[in-house]
Design a protein around this motif. Structure first.
Motif, mmCIF file in Angstrom:
data_model
loop_
_atom_site.group_PDB
_atom_site.id
_atom_site.type_symbol
_atom_site.label_atom_id
_atom_site.label_comp_id
_atom_site.label_asym_id
_atom_site.label_seq_id
_atom_site.Cartn_x
_atom_site.Cartn_y
_atom_site.Cartn_z
ATOM 1 N N ILE A 303 -25.601 -6.383 -3.064
ATOM 2 C CA ILE A 303 -24.651 -7.403 -3.548
ATOM 3 C C ILE A 303 -25.353 -8.748 -3.667
ATOM 4 N N ALA A 304 -26.092 -9.131 -2.613
ATOM 5 C CA ALA A 304 -26.795 -10.419 -2.630
ATOM 6 C C ALA A 304 -27.803 -10.481 -3.772
ATOM 7 N N LEU A 357 -23.754 2.699 -11.780
ATOM 8 C CA LEU A 357 -24.587 1.619 -11.261
ATOM 9 C C LEU A 357 -26.068 1.989 -11.283
ATOM 10 N N GLY A 358 -26.360 3.265 -11.144
ATOM 11 C CA GLY A 358 -27.748 3.706 -11.174
ATOM 12 C C GLY A 358 -28.572 3.254 -9.987
ATOM 13 N N ILE A 359 -27.937 3.028 -8.830
ATOM 14 C CA ILE A 359 -28.689 2.628 -7.636
ATOM 15 C C ILE A 359 -29.539 3.794 -7.164
ATOM 16 N N LYS A 360 -30.776 3.523 -6.880
ATOM 17 C CA LYS A 360 -31.680 4.575 -6.453
ATOM 18 C C LYS A 360 -31.453 4.936 -4.984
ATOM 19 N N GLU A 361 -31.877 6.151 -4.625
ATOM 20 C CA GLU A 361 -31.846 6.605 -3.243
ATOM 21 C C GLU A 361 -33.237 6.488 -2.628
ATOM 22 N N PHE A 450 -13.673 1.236 -21.352
ATOM 23 C CA PHE A 450 -14.714 2.182 -20.977
ATOM 24 C C PHE A 450 -15.684 1.482 -20.033
ATOM 25 N N VAL A 451 -16.091 2.203 -19.017
ATOM 26 C CA VAL A 451 -16.917 1.613 -17.964
ATOM 27 C C VAL A 451 -18.320 2.215 -17.981
ATOM 28 N N GLY A 452 -19.305 1.378 -18.269
ATOM 29 C CA GLY A 452 -20.707 1.746 -18.176
ATOM 30 C C GLY A 452 -21.370 0.956 -17.071
ATOM 31 N N LYS A 453 -22.670 0.795 -17.136
ATOM 32 C CA LYS A 453 -23.405 0.134 -16.045
ATOM 33 C C LYS A 453 -22.984 -1.319 -15.874
ATOM 34 N N GLU A 454 -22.885 -2.067 -16.978
ATOM 35 C CA GLU A 454 -22.544 -3.490 -16.880
ATOM 36 C C GLU A 454 -21.148 -3.686 -16.312
ATOM 37 N N GLU A 455 -20.197 -2.880 -16.787
ATOM 38 C CA GLU A 455 -18.829 -2.991 -16.293
ATOM 39 C C GLU A 455 -18.732 -2.553 -14.832
ATOM 40 N N LEU A 457 -21.059 -2.797 -12.554
ATOM 41 C CA LEU A 457 -21.622 -3.853 -11.708
ATOM 42 C C LEU A 457 -20.631 -5.001 -11.553
ATOM 43 N N ARG A 458 -20.001 -5.386 -12.644
ATOM 44 C CA ARG A 458 -19.011 -6.462 -12.552
ATOM 45 C C ARG A 458 -17.850 -6.052 -11.645
#
Length: 477
Positions: A303-304, A357-361, A450-455, A457-458
């Motif tokens: 988040i930060a 979001l595509g956050i990696k593990e 429609f929700v993709g990566k940008e949406e 994250l917001r």
């Protein structure tokens, strides 16, 4: 402070008596390590640890998400482990944080289970005793962990985690961490308008478990968390919709119903009050609910990082920026541990295919097992494969789904309120959102987004920042 017996950290605080405010505290690496560890904690863990604290501030809409998981019937989740994973999300830096002298995370220790069938040859491992083996039996036989990361065994004399010790540092009321120096202290005096020593005094204050939990909660919403926790100063309010509007973040374009969904974006139906420009409620499938529930597994440091210093309230931006401002070679322990703070990832197994979001593990560490005639099966986690040649390699089973999907069973439709209370589809729940806004039915219109990566994250940032209107903040403002 390498053990868990030490539960008190002593701080030297300089206090401005006139304003009843902490100017700064002086401490060794133990306190700063605890502060930095907050950035590695998943948001679900922060909700669980702080929600019962006295005068606790809500973590945006995350409390509602957490309670929605608690209240959701198990039949709506893919596996029994899914609810545990969301309510007790693992910290990707768990192994590092075990060295903290003051440990506030009550998350259960990671356990290891293999198939109950002694004749099974699939060599699967689970951290949850409810997973099904490929042979059809249950992975519920507890296997003891013998050795962990042999080449990374901790030095008994090395008690630090993220900060090189021994070091003395100062921490401002806003949680800006700086090297101990006269210049740094004079800078803080100037910022607070203190012109001489007549109004300041030194105090020794002990930081224990309760104070650390309160500090974790207050740093989310307050610019004076140390004063509020250590001096009992009246707390500031929680984040609101207006605060989120101050965040500098690129707004997405709301796509209309005619827009193609060929790029795999998630389809969400919003019911909107035209006169108030507010979302009454939303209807969406399990893929959107998967996204919302996954927010509980995201580390605070993510988040930060995404806020980029634009956090409207709270002090996490000062804490986060301090890591980048400190001389890494002189004050920060290792590049690996520092990266866990500034670019945190999900714990292994907590991501899923198609997560917007595509956050990696973090990479799953290799697990090996062998048979001991006296003790039975033994487990070894090693970063030295050449030492494990005579041992069997175990594959960690995805506790959610064999196909890499998320937490929620589908296909199914859910009702989501503006403040992210999630229930299986319910007309009653939806109408409660209309009733809350006190608008006639004629004022309601349906809108598809429609929700993709940008949406996504917001929406994550809105869910963290506002406790009342995450959907409105993410899609309409």
């Amino acid at each position: 402070m390498s053990g868990t017996n030490v539960v008190i950290i002593s701080l030297k605080a300089l206090v401005d008596k006139t304003s009843n405010r902490v100017v700064f505290v002086e401490s060794n690496e133990d306190f700063v390590d605890v502060l930095f560890s907050f950035l590695t904690m998943p948001l679900g863990t922060i909700v669980r640890l702080t929600r019962n604290q006295q005068a606790a501030a809500r973590v945006g809409c995350m409390n509602n998400l957490y309670e929605s998981v608690e209240n959701l019937d198990m039949k709506h989740l893919r596996t029994k482990a899914c609810k545990t994973m969301l309510l007790y999300p693992r910290n990707g830096a768990q192994d590092q944080c075990k060295k903290l002298g003051l440990q506030i995370d009550d998350n259960r220790h990671r356990m290891h289970f293999i198939c109950e069938n002694a004749d099974c040859d699939y060599m699967l491992l689970s951290h949850y005793p409810t997973a099904t083996c490929d042979c059809g039996s249950v992975l519920k036989r507890l296997i003891p962990l013998e050795v962990k990361y042999p080449s990374m065994a901790p030095d008994a004399l090395d008690r630090s985690v993220f900060v090189k010790g021994p070091k003395r540092l100062i921490v401002s009321d806003e949680l800006q961490v700086m090297p101990l120096s006269t210049e740094a202290s004079f800078t803080l005096f100037s910022q607070l308008g203190i012109i001489d020593t007549s109004s300041i005094e030194g105090r020794t204050i002990n930081m224990g478990m309760d104070e650390a939990l309160n500090l974790l909660n207050r740093l989310l919403v307050s610019k004076q968390p140390l004063s509020e926790v250590l001096l009992g100063k009246n707390p500031n309010s929680e984040l609101s919709k207006e605060d989120f509007e101050q965040v500098s973040f690129t707004k997405h374009r709301v796509e209309t119903a005619s827009t193609s969904n060929q790029d795999g974006k998630i389809y969400v139906k919003l019911m909107i009050s035209k006169s108030k420009n507010r979302v009454c409620y939303a209807e969406a499938g399990e893929d959107f609910v998967d996204l919302l529930f996954s927010f509980l597994t995201v580390p605070l440091g993510y988040i930060a990082k995404e806020m980029q210093g634009d956090t409207p309230k709270g002090s996490i931006n000062h804490l986060y920026d301090s890591i980048k401002d400190l001389d890494a070679r002189q004050y920060l322990k290792t590049k690996k541990n520092t990266k866990m703070l500034v670019s945190p990832k999900l714990a292994p197994g907590f991501g899923y295919e198609g997560q917007p979001l595509g956050i990696k593990e973090y990479k799953q560490q290799p697990h090996y097992c062998y048979w001991d005639d006296d003790a039975g099966y033994r487990l070894v986690i090693s970063d030295s494969p050449l030492d494990m040649i005579d041992r069997d390699v175990l594959t960690v089973k995805d506790p959610k789904s064999a196909t890499g999907r998320g937490f929620v069973m589908g296909p199914e439709v859910f009702t989501i309120t503006d403040d992210l209370i999630i229930t299986p589809f319910s007309v009653v729940a939806g109408l409660s959102g209309v009733r809350k806004l006190q608008v006639p039915f004629s004022d309601i219109e349906e809108r598809i987004v429609f929700v993709g990566k940008e949406e996504a994250l917001r929406l994550l940032l809105a869910s963290y920042c506002t406790s009342e209107s995450a959907l409105t903040s993410a899609f309409l403002l």
